[in-house]
Design a protein around this motif. Structure first.
Motif, PDB file in Angstrom:
ATOM      1  N   GLU A 255      -7.171 -80.566 -97.399  1.00 33.78           N
ATOM      2  CA  GLU A 255      -7.159 -82.028 -97.400  1.00 33.78           C
ATOM      3  C   GLU A 255      -7.439 -82.511 -98.817  1.00 33.78           C
ATOM      4  N   PRO A 256      -6.411 -83.008 -99.516  1.00 37.91           N
ATOM      5  CA  PRO A 256      -6.596 -83.412-100.911  1.00 37.91           C
ATOM      6  C   PRO A 256      -7.415 -84.691-101.007  1.00 37.91           C
ATOM      7  N   PRO A 257      -7.994 -84.964-102.173  1.00 35.63           N
ATOM      8  CA  PRO A 257      -8.756 -86.205-102.346  1.00 35.63           C
ATOM      9  C   PRO A 257      -7.848 -87.424-102.270  1.00 35.63           C
ATOM     10  N   ARG A 258      -8.411 -88.539-101.868  1.00 29.60           N
ATOM     11  CA  ARG A 258      -7.655 -89.785-101.789  1.00 29.60           C
ATOM     12  C   ARG A 258      -7.242 -90.256-103.179  1.00 29.60           C
ATOM     13  N   ILE A 259      -6.061 -90.849-103.247  1.00 33.79           N
ATOM     14  CA  ILE A 259      -5.569 -91.417-104.501  1.00 33.79           C
ATOM     15  C   ILE A 259      -5.584 -92.940-104.442  1.00 33.79           C
ATOM     16  N   ASN A 260      -5.108 -93.492-103.339  1.00 35.73           N
ATOM     17  CA  ASN A 260      -5.063 -94.958-103.189  1.00 35.73           C
ATOM     18  C   ASN A 260      -6.433 -95.495-102.771  1.00 35.73           C
ATOM     19  N   VAL A 261      -7.359 -95.515-103.708  1.00 34.76           N
ATOM     20  CA  VAL A 261      -8.702 -95.994-103.390  1.00 34.76           C
ATOM     21  C   VAL A 261      -8.749 -97.507-103.554  1.00 34.76           C
ATOM     22  N   SER A 262      -9.634 -98.139-102.799  1.00 38.79           N
ATOM     23  CA  SER A 262      -9.762 -99.591-102.869  1.00 38.79           C
ATOM     24  C   SER A 262     -10.421 -99.995-104.187  1.00 38.79           C
ATOM     25  N   ILE A 263     -10.208-101.244-104.563  1.00 35.48           N
ATOM     26  CA  ILE A 263     -10.815-101.772-105.780  1.00 35.48           C
ATOM     27  C   ILE A 263     -11.619-103.014-105.417  1.00 35.48           C
ATOM     28  N   PRO A 264     -12.608-103.387-106.228  1.00 37.96           N
ATOM     29  CA  PRO A 264     -13.403-104.584-105.930  1.00 37.96           C
ATOM     30  C   PRO A 264     -12.524-105.827-105.835  1.00 37.96           C
ATOM     31  N   ALA A 265     -12.902-106.726-104.929  1.00 38.18           N
ATOM     32  CA  ALA A 265     -12.133-107.958-104.737  1.00 38.18           C
ATOM     33  C   ALA A 265     -12.037-108.761-106.034  1.00 38.18           C
ATOM     34  N   ALA A 266     -13.118-108.734-106.837  1.00 33.74           N
ATOM     35  CA  ALA A 266     -13.105-109.483-108.099  1.00 33.74           C
ATOM     36  C   ALA A 266     -12.067-108.914-109.062  1.00 33.74           C
ATOM     37  N   VAL A 267     -11.870-107.595-109.037  1.00 33.40           N
ATOM     38  CA  VAL A 267     -10.879-106.963-109.910  1.00 33.40           C
ATOM     39  C   VAL A 267      -9.470-107.317-109.448  1.00 33.40           C
ATOM     40  N   LEU A 268      -9.265-107.338-108.137  1.00 34.29           N
ATOM     41  CA  LEU A 268      -7.958-107.730-107.611  1.00 34.29           C
ATOM     42  C   LEU A 268      -7.617-109.156-108.041  1.00 34.29           C
ATOM     43  N   GLU A 269      -8.590-110.039-107.980  1.00 34.45           N
ATOM     44  CA  GLU A 269      -8.351-111.417-108.393  1.00 34.45           C
ATOM     45  C   GLU A 269      -8.041-111.495-109.887  1.00 34.45           C
ATOM     46  N   LEU A 270      -8.733-110.685-110.687  1.00 30.47           N
ATOM     47  CA  LEU A 270      -8.453-110.647-112.122  1.00 30.47           C
ATOM     48  C   LEU A 270      -7.025-110.170-112.372  1.00 30.47           C
ATOM     49  N   ILE A 271      -6.602-109.140-111.655  1.00 33.45           N
ATOM     50  CA  ILE A 271      -5.238-108.626-111.808  1.00 33.45           C
ATOM     51  C   ILE A 271      -4.222-109.701-111.431  1.00 33.45           C
ATOM     52  N   ARG A 272      -4.505-110.446-110.365  1.00 28.09           N
ATOM     53  CA  ARG A 272      -3.596-111.509-109.945  1.00 28.09           C
ATOM     54  C   ARG A 272      -3.439-112.557-111.047  1.00 28.09           C
ATOM     55  N   GLU A 273      -4.552-112.897-111.695  1.00 27.03           N
ATOM     56  CA  GLU A 273      -4.492-113.884-112.769  1.00 27.03           C
ATOM     57  C   GLU A 273      -3.754-113.331-113.986  1.00 27.03           C
ATOM     58  N   ILE A 274      -3.950-112.052-114.278  1.00 27.48           N
ATOM     59  CA  ILE A 274      -3.209-111.411-115.377  1.00 27.48           C
ATOM     60  C   ILE A 274      -1.710-111.453-115.085  1.00 27.48           C
TER      61      ILE A 274
END
Length: 281
Positions: free
Chosen positions: A233-252
């Protein structure tokens, strides 16, 4: 992996047609654990390919996936011709494989993506893909496996994916206004099941809460429970990110940067996302 790890008859009648190959097509849906399933298949490729031929997203399924996208977005004779040709090429590869079982995995094989999933119906394109595959694999023992998940969680995951990787600028409230029906993916899956009957398995992500996502795909390919549990069972790749970071990415994404530069900045933000606290999404 020894051949006796396969229990094909118990997996759902793989031996029902004399001389027929068992062809398991894991066709998504997007954001339902597909990456975890594919990483698991790749991590165990050497062992699995003793008993089954694998076509795990990218080169082997690429042409069919692109043709499916075209069917959903444009339709037309050329798109359907390309789709039939791609399905035929995939079936020819499967027929030439020495193994009696073939496992194909691509979460976008029906032509839907995380950006179109909540606006697509089975008749918009997925039906044409299924018909092309059934025609190409005529005479084989074909089973489609389709994963889904709770509608609201899936809609939020699709929105997050669009922001993280697709340059999305819409906030979640706007995404919900654009795609107001959270039951669309479940309805697509139900329509596929209604048409294919016993040739389709619909699995909710929550059904495989034991931690081995992909168990149903492997069962349909003929593997017993002990053999499945023994896989790496390999390690997860698609890990979640903090909601604040997602919002920053959206603004970028909304700054109007050239796409290449935007991707570089977003990659830098995601690289350091672990340093940010707060709820994750």
């Amino acid at each position: 992996m020894a051949a006796d790890h396969l229990t094909r008859d118990a997996a759902g009648g793989a031996g029902a047609r004399s001389g027929a190959k068992r062809v398991v097509i894991h066709a998504g849906l997007p954001k339902t654990g597909s990456t975890a399933i594919q990483n698991m298949l790749r991590a165990n490729e050497n062992a699995l390919e003793q008993d089954m031929a694998l076509a795990v997203r990218e080169d082997r399924t690429r042409e069919l996936r692109l043709a499916a996208y075209r069917i959903l977005s444009r339709g037309g004779f050329r798109a359907r011709h390309r789709l039939r040709r791609a399905a035929k090429e995939l079936a020819q590869w499967a027929a030439a494989a020495p193994q009696d079982t073939v496992l194909i995995s691509d979460e976008n094989l029906l032509g839907v993506t995380s950006g179109t999933l909540f606006g697509a119906t089975y008749g918009d394109g997925p039906r044409a893909v299924v018909d092309a595959l059934l025609t190409a694999f005529e005479g084989q023992d074909v089973i489609f496996v389709l994963y889904t998940r709770e509608g609201e969680a899936l809609r939020r995951s699709c929105h997050n994916q669009k922001v993280r990787n697709g340059g999305g600028t819409m906030d979640y409230a706007g995404f919900c206004r654009a795609f107001p029906d959270p039951t669309m993916p479940a309805r697509l899956a139900a329509d596929l099941k209604a048409e294919l009957g016993a040739r389709a398995r619909i699995v909710t992500l929550e059904d495989e809460a034991d931690g081995r996502v992909g168990r149903t795909v492997l069962r349909e390919a003929g593997m017993g429970e002990a053999a499945i549990d023994a896989l790496i069972e390999p390690p997860r790749i698609n890990v979640s990110i903090p909601a604040a970071v997602l919002e920053l990415i959206r603004e970028i994404n909304g700054l109007g940067l050239p796409d290449e530069k935007r991707r570089e900045v977003v990659a830098l933000v995601r690289k350091h996302a672990g340093a940010v606290g707060g709820p994750r999404t």
